[in-house]
Design a protein around this motif. Structure first.
Motif, PDB file in Angstrom:
ATOM      1  N   GLY A  81       3.690   6.761  -6.507  1.00  0.00           N
ATOM      2  CA  GLY A  81       2.885   7.793  -7.153  1.00  0.00           C
ATOM      3  C   GLY A  81       3.508   9.174  -7.041  1.00  0.00           C
TER       4      GLY A  81
ATOM      5  N   ILE B  42       0.844  -1.208   0.000  1.00  0.00           N
ATOM      6  CA  ILE B  42       0.000   0.000   0.000  1.00  0.00           C
ATOM      7  C   ILE B  42       0.876   1.254   0.000  1.00  0.00           C
ATOM      8  CG2 ILE B  42      -1.559   1.394   1.444  1.00  0.00           C
ATOM      9  CD1 ILE B  42      -2.837  -1.349   2.313  1.00  0.00           C
ATOM     10  N   HIS B  43       1.874   1.277   0.884  1.00  0.00           N
ATOM     11  CA  HIS B  43       2.712   2.477   0.993  1.00  0.00           C
ATOM     12  C   HIS B  43       3.720   2.571  -0.141  1.00  0.00           C
ATOM     13  CE1 HIS B  43       0.995   4.097   4.650  1.00  0.00           C
ATOM     14  NE2 HIS B  43       0.734   2.826   4.919  1.00  0.00           N
TER      15      HIS B  43
ATOM     16  N   ASN C 120       3.028   1.765  -3.180  1.00  0.00           N
ATOM     17  CA  ASN C 120       2.231   2.364  -4.264  1.00  0.00           C
ATOM     18  C   ASN C 120       2.019   3.857  -4.047  1.00  0.00           C
ATOM     19  OD1 ASN C 120       1.997  -0.004  -5.731  1.00  0.00           O
ATOM     20  ND2 ASN C 120       0.124  -0.623  -4.703  1.00  0.00           N
ATOM     21  N   LYS C 121       1.732   4.267  -2.821  1.00  0.00           N
ATOM     22  CA  LYS C 121       1.564   5.699  -2.517  1.00  0.00           C
ATOM     23  C   LYS C 121       2.838   6.477  -2.830  1.00  0.00           C
ATOM     24  CE  LYS C 121      -1.750   5.620   1.313  1.00  0.00           C
ATOM     25  NZ  LYS C 121      -1.952   5.998   2.708  1.00  0.00           N
ATOM     26  N   ILE C 122       3.960   5.941  -2.373  1.00  0.00           N
ATOM     27  CA  ILE C 122       5.238   6.632  -2.554  1.00  0.00           C
ATOM     28  C   ILE C 122       5.644   6.633  -4.020  1.00  0.00           C
ATOM     29  CG2 ILE C 122       7.694   6.593  -1.955  1.00  0.00           C
ATOM     30  CD1 ILE C 122       6.759   5.317   0.773  1.00  0.00           C
TER      31      ILE C 122
ATOM     32  N   THR D  83      -0.741   3.035  11.269  1.00  0.00           N
ATOM     33  CA  THR D  83      -0.863   1.878  10.378  1.00  0.00           C
ATOM     34  C   THR D  83      -0.689   0.588  11.175  1.00  0.00           C
ATOM     35  OG1 THR D  83       1.489   1.827   9.821  1.00  0.00           O
ATOM     36  CG2 THR D  83       0.060   3.157   8.401  1.00  0.00           C
TER      37      THR D  83
ATOM     38  N   LEU E 180       2.799  13.160   3.463  1.00  0.00           N
ATOM     39  CA  LEU E 180       2.163  11.866   3.735  1.00  0.00           C
ATOM     40  C   LEU E 180       2.397  11.354   5.150  1.00  0.00           C
ATOM     41  CD1 LEU E 180       2.838   9.551   0.637  1.00  0.00           C
ATOM     42  CD2 LEU E 180       0.669  10.539   1.358  1.00  0.00           C
ATOM     43  N   TYR E 181       3.577  11.649   5.690  1.00  0.00           N
ATOM     44  CA  TYR E 181       3.994  11.028   6.939  1.00  0.00           C
ATOM     45  C   TYR E 181       4.527  12.072   7.920  1.00  0.00           C
ATOM     46  CZ  TYR E 181       3.910   7.072   3.756  1.00  0.00           C
ATOM     47  OH  TYR E 181       3.523   6.152   2.819  1.00  0.00           O
TER      48      TYR E 181
END
Length: 167
Positions: free
Chosen positions: A29, A22-23, A25-27, A95, A74-75
């Motif tokens: 992007g 999941i992360h 894919n986010k990163i 998370t 994001l973080y």
């Protein structure tokens, strides 16, 4: 005093892998050219872990400043960690499992997390020694454990198995 406790990584391996993807894919992007790797004890089958997930995000020096800004959106910054021109740490304690992100410049002094993973995956004697260290610090001070862990990894960096990953 914060105490440290360990679990077998297999107890939450599936969750760790899902959260990693999941992360990743986010990163990806945000940073499509980054090398994103699952590191830390949760990436080592059958090892002891604190129950968190570590991700290393490796970027070129030219991308680092922008990556810091993008990941900051994001973080949360891990303020307990060092900050340099080649390394930043982020976290997300919400998370499952909790997430730590190490942003490093490729081939910088802090670009070693993936190397530790590779050495531990390939060498039972080092993996066993690291698990033994963890057992010694079970339910003891997190600060004392981190100190011992740092000494262990400093010595690991001196091995031929680790040095083969240096350029």
């Amino acid at each position: 005093m914060e105490k440290v406790n360990f679990l077998n990584s297999e107890l939450f391996h599936e969750n760790a892998e899902k959260t990693f993807l999941i992360h990743k894919n986010k990163i990806t992007g945000l940073l499509p050219d980054a090398d994103i790797q699952h590191v830390g004890s949760s990436a080592i089958p059958n090892s002891l872990t604190k129950g968190d997930l570590d991700i290393q995000v490796r970027v070129n020096a030219e991308q680092f400043s922008n990556a810091v800004v993008l990941l900051s959106n994001l973080y949360e910054s891990n303020d307990g960690s060092v900050k340099t021109d080649t390394f930043r740490a982020f976290k997300d304690d919400t998370t499952k499992p909790p997430l730590g992100i190490q942003l490093t410049v490729i081939d910088s002094e802090f670009d070693f997390f993936w190397k530790f993973r590779e050495v531990l995956l390939a060498n039972n004697k080092y993996r066993d020694a690291y698990d033994k260290l963890k057992k010694e610090y079970e339910a003891k001070s997190m600060d004392a454990y981190r100190e011992a862990k740092d000494i262990f990894f400093q010595s690991l960096m001196e091995t031929s198995e680790f040095k083969k990953y240096d350029k």
